[in-house]
Design a protein around this motif. Structure first.
Motif, short mmCIF file in Angstrom:
data_model
loop_
_atom_site.label_atom_id
_atom_site.label_comp_id
_atom_site.label_asym_id
_atom_site.label_seq_id
_atom_site.Cartn_x
_atom_site.Cartn_y
_atom_site.Cartn_z
N ARG A 106 0.84 -1.20 0.00
CA ARG A 106 0.00 0.00 0.00
C ARG A 106 0.87 1.25 0.00
N PRO A 107 0.44 2.31 -0.69
CA PRO A 107 1.23 3.56 -0.71
C PRO A 107 1.50 4.12 0.68
N SER A 108 0.57 3.92 1.60
CA SER A 108 0.76 4.47 2.95
C SER A 108 1.91 3.82 3.70
N TYR A 109 2.34 2.62 3.26
CA TYR A 109 3.44 1.96 3.96
C TYR A 109 4.74 2.75 3.83
N VAL A 110 4.98 3.31 2.68
CA VAL A 110 6.22 4.05 2.44
C VAL A 110 6.29 5.29 3.32
N ARG A 111 5.23 6.03 3.39
CA ARG A 111 5.24 7.28 4.15
C ARG A 111 4.74 7.11 5.58
N GLY A 112 4.20 5.96 5.88
CA GLY A 112 3.63 5.73 7.20
C GLY A 112 2.18 6.18 7.22
N PRO A 113 1.46 5.82 8.27
CA PRO A 113 0.04 6.14 8.31
C PRO A 113 -0.20 7.63 8.50
N SER A 114 -1.33 8.08 8.03
CA SER A 114 -1.72 9.46 8.28
C SER A 114 -2.36 9.52 9.67
N TRP A 115 -2.77 10.69 10.08
CA TRP A 115 -3.27 10.86 11.44
C TRP A 115 -4.59 10.14 11.70
N ASN A 116 -5.25 9.64 10.66
CA ASN A 116 -6.47 8.87 10.94
C ASN A 116 -6.14 7.50 11.54
N LEU A 117 -4.87 7.06 11.48
CA LEU A 117 -4.47 5.79 12.07
C LEU A 117 -3.45 5.92 13.19
N LYS A 118 -2.65 6.96 13.21
CA LYS A 118 -1.65 7.08 14.27
C LYS A 118 -2.33 7.20 15.62
N GLY A 119 -1.84 6.41 16.54
CA GLY A 119 -2.36 6.46 17.90
C GLY A 119 -3.52 5.54 18.15
N ASN A 120 -4.28 5.20 17.10
CA ASN A 120 -5.47 4.36 17.32
C ASN A 120 -5.44 3.06 16.55
N GLY A 121 -4.38 2.78 15.83
CA GLY A 121 -4.32 1.51 15.12
C GLY A 121 -3.23 1.50 14.08
N GLY A 122 -3.17 0.43 13.33
CA GLY A 122 -2.26 0.33 12.20
C GLY A 122 -0.88 -0.20 12.50
N ILE A 123 -0.55 -0.42 13.75
CA ILE A 123 0.78 -0.94 14.07
C ILE A 123 0.83 -2.43 13.71
N GLN A 124 1.90 -2.82 13.06
CA GLN A 124 2.11 -4.21 12.65
C GLN A 124 3.11 -4.86 13.58
N THR A 125 2.96 -6.16 13.78
CA THR A 125 3.89 -6.87 14.65
C THR A 125 3.99 -8.33 14.23
N THR A 126 4.78 -9.07 14.95
CA THR A 126 4.93 -10.50 14.71
C THR A 126 4.39 -11.25 15.93
N VAL A 127 4.15 -12.54 15.77
CA VAL A 127 3.71 -13.36 16.89
C VAL A 127 4.76 -13.33 18.01
N SER A 128 6.02 -13.40 17.63
CA SER A 128 7.09 -13.39 18.64
C SER A 128 7.10 -12.08 19.43
N ASP A 129 6.92 -10.95 18.73
CA ASP A 129 6.89 -9.67 19.43
C ASP A 129 5.64 -9.53 20.29
N MET A 130 4.51 -10.08 19.83
CA MET A 130 3.30 -10.04 20.67
C MET A 130 3.55 -10.82 21.96
N TYR A 131 4.26 -11.92 21.88
CA TYR A 131 4.59 -12.69 23.08
C TYR A 131 5.51 -11.89 24.00
N ARG A 132 6.47 -11.19 23.42
CA ARG A 132 7.36 -10.32 24.22
C ARG A 132 6.53 -9.23 24.93
N TRP A 133 5.54 -8.66 24.23
CA TRP A 133 4.67 -7.64 24.84
C TRP A 133 3.89 -8.25 25.99
N HIS A 134 3.36 -9.46 25.80
CA HIS A 134 2.64 -10.17 26.86
C HIS A 134 3.53 -10.35 28.09
N LEU A 135 4.76 -10.81 27.86
CA LEU A 135 5.69 -11.00 28.97
C LEU A 135 6.01 -9.69 29.67
#
Length: 161
Positions: A106-135
């Motif tokens: 998506r074009p937004s990936y290059v420039r990052g999300p606009s303010w309609n997504l910053k702070g409220n969503g759009g962050i991508q992660t991996t299963v391993s990082d989600m586990y690290r967040w849980h810990l």
């Protein structure tokens, strides 16, 4: 700070301009309910919080999250664009039998999300990082026991859902 083209008449605006439009604008902002009486989810509220993070910290929202939350708990594959995802490590979406694609296509990936997504969503992660967040949330390095009681406790009756 993620300050973008200030000469544009429309489109993305600097974080400061967006927040001052809320606090210094012609419209009166009236709370829906008294603070602490009920919960009213608002994507815009979370985006405003992200703008405040940028203004106060003097750095972009994603970089702030990386520096202050993700890296200290070992999450190196989480963010909007900073992880630099490769095409073979992200899920491909489909709508029926039609390939929708990946978020990095998506074009937004290059420039990052606009303010309609910053702070409220759009962050991508991996299963391993989600586990690290849980810990991190289960341990005491990210949040103190007192903070966990405060943040994870029930504050208002949200029903059973």
């Amino acid at each position: 700070m993620n300050v973008v083209d200030t000469k544009a008449k429309s489109g993305p605006q600097p974080a400061e301009k967006i927040i001052f439009a809320f606090v210094d604008g012609d419209r009166q902002i009236v709370p829906v309910v008294e603070p602490g009486a009920a919960h009213e989810y608002s994507n815009v509220g979370y985006s405003l919080a992200a703008i405040i993070v940028e203004i106060v910290s003097g750095t972009g929202y994603e970089q702030f999250l990386v520096d202050e939350l993700f890296t200290p708990v070992g999450m190196r594959r989480t963010g909007y664009t900073l992880p630099g995802y490769a095409g073979d490590e992200v899920a491909v979406g489909y709508r029926g039998d039609r390939r929708w694609g990946t978020f990095i296509e998506r074009p937004s990936y290059v420039r990052g999300p606009s303010w309609n997504l910053k702070g409220n969503g759009g962050i991508q992660t991996t299963v391993s990082d989600m586990y690290r967040w849980h810990l991190a949330l289960a341990g005491d390095d990210l949040l103190s026991p007192e903070a966990k009681v405060k943040y994870f406790g029930r504050h208002i009756d949200e029903g059973f859902g």
